[in-house]
Design an enzyme around this catalytic site. Structure first.
Site, PDB file in Angstrom:
ATOM      1  N   SER A 140      13.955  22.285  16.585  1.00 58.35           N
ATOM      2  CA  SER A 140      13.244  22.542  15.321  1.00 58.35           C
ATOM      3  C   SER A 140      12.570  23.911  15.303  1.00 58.35           C
ATOM      4  CB  SER A 140      12.204  21.442  15.067  1.00 58.35           C
ATOM      5  OG  SER A 140      12.840  20.246  14.675  1.00 58.35           O
ATOM      6  N   SER A 191      22.419  17.554  14.658  1.00 53.68           N
ATOM      7  CA  SER A 191      21.102  18.206  14.732  1.00 53.68           C
ATOM      8  C   SER A 191      20.329  17.995  13.432  1.00 53.68           C
ATOM      9  CB  SER A 191      21.245  19.701  15.037  1.00 53.68           C
ATOM     10  OG  SER A 191      22.204  20.292  14.208  1.00 53.68           O
ATOM     11  N   ASN A 236      19.052  14.282  13.580  1.00 53.10           N
ATOM     12  CA  ASN A 236      18.198  13.828  14.691  1.00 53.10           C
ATOM     13  C   ASN A 236      17.221  14.848  15.265  1.00 53.10           C
ATOM     14  OD1 ASN A 236      19.456  11.201  14.875  1.00 53.10           O
ATOM     15  ND2 ASN A 236      21.245  12.249  15.694  1.00 53.10           N
ATOM     16  N   TYR A 237      17.516  16.146  15.157  1.00 48.50           N
ATOM     17  CA  TYR A 237      16.710  17.125  15.894  1.00 48.50           C
ATOM     18  C   TYR A 237      15.955  18.135  15.044  1.00 48.50           C
ATOM     19  CZ  TYR A 237      18.995  15.363  20.064  1.00 48.50           C
ATOM     20  OH  TYR A 237      19.433  14.544  21.086  1.00 48.50           O
ATOM     21  N   LEU A 238      16.369  18.307  13.782  1.00 51.57           N
ATOM     22  CA  LEU A 238      15.703  19.297  12.932  1.00 51.57           C
ATOM     23  C   LEU A 238      14.763  18.594  11.972  1.00 51.57           C
ATOM     24  CD1 LEU A 238      18.777  21.563  12.062  1.00 51.57           C
ATOM     25  CD2 LEU A 238      17.142  21.812  13.941  1.00 51.57           C
TER      26      LEU A 238
END
Length: 597
Positions: A353, A552, A555-557
């Protein structure tokens, strides 16, 4: 199926398993020796239990012919494709009615959508990457395999197939509604509420807030692990080196695997063979990561890291653990001392992020078109996906879709050419204007083939419209159109394309409706913009062919980064998030354009 050229009479249980393979006959799976070997081993196990009724002994895979089954399945697909709109609607309606009761549940009296309410059907395990169990038989899950989690004193749902639930529990401390263990890897499978549910939204927000909280502690953590890179206690030095990899390379922490599982590793489970030293200070990582996706990276590291790897590899074999005095649980316990709930996974979310926020902040999008902004956003997303090793194999249809996009661009250039020629017909002086120069890749051969394909499409469109209108008329009890109506329409289309053929090579064109010069000039400017946008879309598609942007993004950003960026740059959020992501992140939609991760 046939065996050694003769038809085989298989019992339903064996025929079903043969059908699983037959359906994949013209895919890469059927060309994969590991996939085929695992399938045939399990198929023979089924045949022992349910042997062919005609006594055929199936012992060699090479003598098996699944083609008749494959052709049957293809025929069924073609039948489904040929169904009328009304038949398709009826089928969908029946499906929706059947699934309706399972698609929602009551949570504290509120109706909430259930996520994956269907149990995975039996089939062949495809796996990802080079999974050792690909091709093995996934067994049918029965009610006796499933534990359901419901409220106390509520009626127990009746299974929609014969059997009784394995267990009925009332655990309000977990968010799953049902679970079972699949037979391939022994993994627990769960039924959760949908991504758009209140529980899931709260969980997602907490996850990203936890990653944001790490900002307050990250400088201290880095200072400490950098100091520990020279620690005399080997275990501490190993932990510091692993932390460097997790922080700088966004490696997963990794857990130990059983012998029958895929040989995938993460940071803590790296073996000496997975990291190669290259003087003066380069490391080459080469291992199978999560989902058996290969991680390959040649990276320049601090000289102290390079020295540490030399020390850790000393007197070890390739198979020995690089960090033999470190475990994932030990590493996470250490991180928990800095911040409650901090794990290596939180670090990965934080790095993804914060990197994404930095990449977006570095862009100068002033005066850029919408598509240029979309490309810039996707480029930042790609960089993060590469950092997190979110790879995918190039889609089989990539070359086909690129050719389709190239054809679309040339089609737009053809339309521009017609507008230019119409302009020249009205005002010949514009021919000398460099702004209206010829399209470089629009030659006579292309014009002929393009107009022929346009004519075919127009006729097909007219035929479909005619059939649809008659279908609707039958439904409403009205009189249908005569065949002569369609013939007349097709004749008009053919006349129009004969006229276009006469225009070839003249440098003149007559449009379907006359337009004044200024309107033609405006239309050409708009067409130039469309061509530019289409070219940018093509570049974006090609650059992202081996990168999975969705992982991403989901789940990740932190989704609030995207929403704030969209508001700041006047980009509709629908360009970045599809409908399901907008529903998944309703809590992120209210941030303003100044919000920062």
């Amino acid at each position: 199926m046939r065996y050694n050229g003769k038809s085989v009479d298989l019992p339903p249980e064996a025929e079903e398993v043969a059908g699983f393979y037959a359906a994949l006959l013209e895919t890469d799976h059927a060309q994969d020796t590991k996939f085929t070997g695992n399938f045939f081993e399990d198929f023979q196990g089924i045949l022992k239990k349910y042997p062919p009724s005609d006594g055929t002994k199936i012992t060699q895979f090479d003598l098996c012919d699944f083609r008749p089954m494959f052709e049957y399945f293809e025929g069924e697909k073609a039948k489904k494709k040929a169904m009328t709109t009304a038949e398709k609607k009826e089928l969908k309606k029946a499906k929706d009615e059947l699934e309706g009761p399972y698609a929602t549940c009551l949570l504290d009296g509120r109706k909430e959508k259930v996520g994956n309410f269907r149990v995975e059907p039996p089939g062949l395990f495809k796996g990802r990457g080079d999974h050792p169990k690909k091709g093995k038989l996934k067994l049918r899950v029965r009610p006796e395999d499933i534990t359901i989690n419901i409220g106390k004193d509520v009626p127990i749902p009746v299974p929609n197939t014969s059997g009784k639930w394995k267990k009925v529990i009332h655990d309000s401390t977990v968010t799953w509604l049902a679970n079972w263990v699949e037979n391939i890897n022994g993994n627990h499978k769960y039924v959760f509420l949908a991504a758009s549910s209140s529980l899931k939204g709260q969980s997602d927000m907490n996850k990203f807030e936890k990653a944001r909280e790490l900002k307050k502690h990250v400088d201290k953590i880095r200072k400490d692990y950098e100091a520990d890179l020279k620690n005399k206690v080997t275990a501490d030095r190993m932990r510091a080196t692993a932390m460097y990899f997790i922080d700088k390379l966004a490696l997963r922490a990794g857990n130990e695997k059983g012998e029958d599982e895929a040989d995938t590793v993460g940071c803590c489970s790296l073996r000496c063979q997975h990291v190669t030293l290259e003087a003066p200070n380069f490391l080459i990582f080469d291992f199978l990561g999560k989902d058996s996706i290969r991680y390959y990276n040649r990276v320049e590291v601090d000289i102290q890291i390079f020295r540490n790897i030399i020390i850790f590899k000393k007197n070890k074999t390739d198979e020995d653990l690089l960090f033999d005095r470190l475990t994932t649980s030990g590493l996470n316990k250490h991180l928990g001392n800095y911040m409650t709930g901090l794990t290596a996974k939180v670090f990965r979310t934080y790095n993804a992020s914060i990197t994404f926020q930095r990449l977006l902040d570095e862009q100068n999008l002033e005066g850029k078109s919408l598509q240029e902004k979309v490309n810039a956003y996707n480029a930042a997303n790609r960089d993060v996906a590469i950092l997190c090793n979110h790879q995918r194999s190039v889609p089989k249809t990539h070359d086909q879709s690129m050719e389709k996009m190239r054809s679309k661009i040339r089609g737009l250039k053809y339309d521009r050419m017609k507008l230019r020629h119409a302009l020249f017909s009205t005002e010949p002086k514009f021919r000398k204007n460099a702004k209206y120069a010829d399209e470089s890749d629009i030659d006579d051969e292309f014009i002929v083939s393009w107009e022929e394909s346009l004519e075919e499409k127009e006729i097909e469109k007219a035929e479909k419209k005619f059939a649809k209108e008659n279908e609707k008329a039958v439904e409403e009890g009205k009189e249908t159109q005569k065949e002569s109506v369609l013939k007349e329409k097709i004749a008009d289309i053919k006349d129009e394309f004969k006229r276009l053929a006469k225009e070839r090579g003249t440098g003149k064109a007559q449009l379907k409706r006359d337009r004044p010069v200024e309107k033609l000039e405006e239309a050409i400017v708009k067409m130039d913009e469309r061509i530019k946008t289409a070219k940018l879309q093509m570049v974006d598609r090609d650059e992202g062919k081996q990168v999975a942007l969705g992982t991403s993004k989901i789940n990740y950003l932190d989704p609030r980064i995207t929403v704030a960026w969209c508001k700041e740059n006047d980009v509709p959020v629908e360009k970045m998030f599809n409908k399901s992501l907008i529903n998944k992140f309703p809590w992120a939609m209210a941030v303003d354009d100044e919000w920062q991760f």
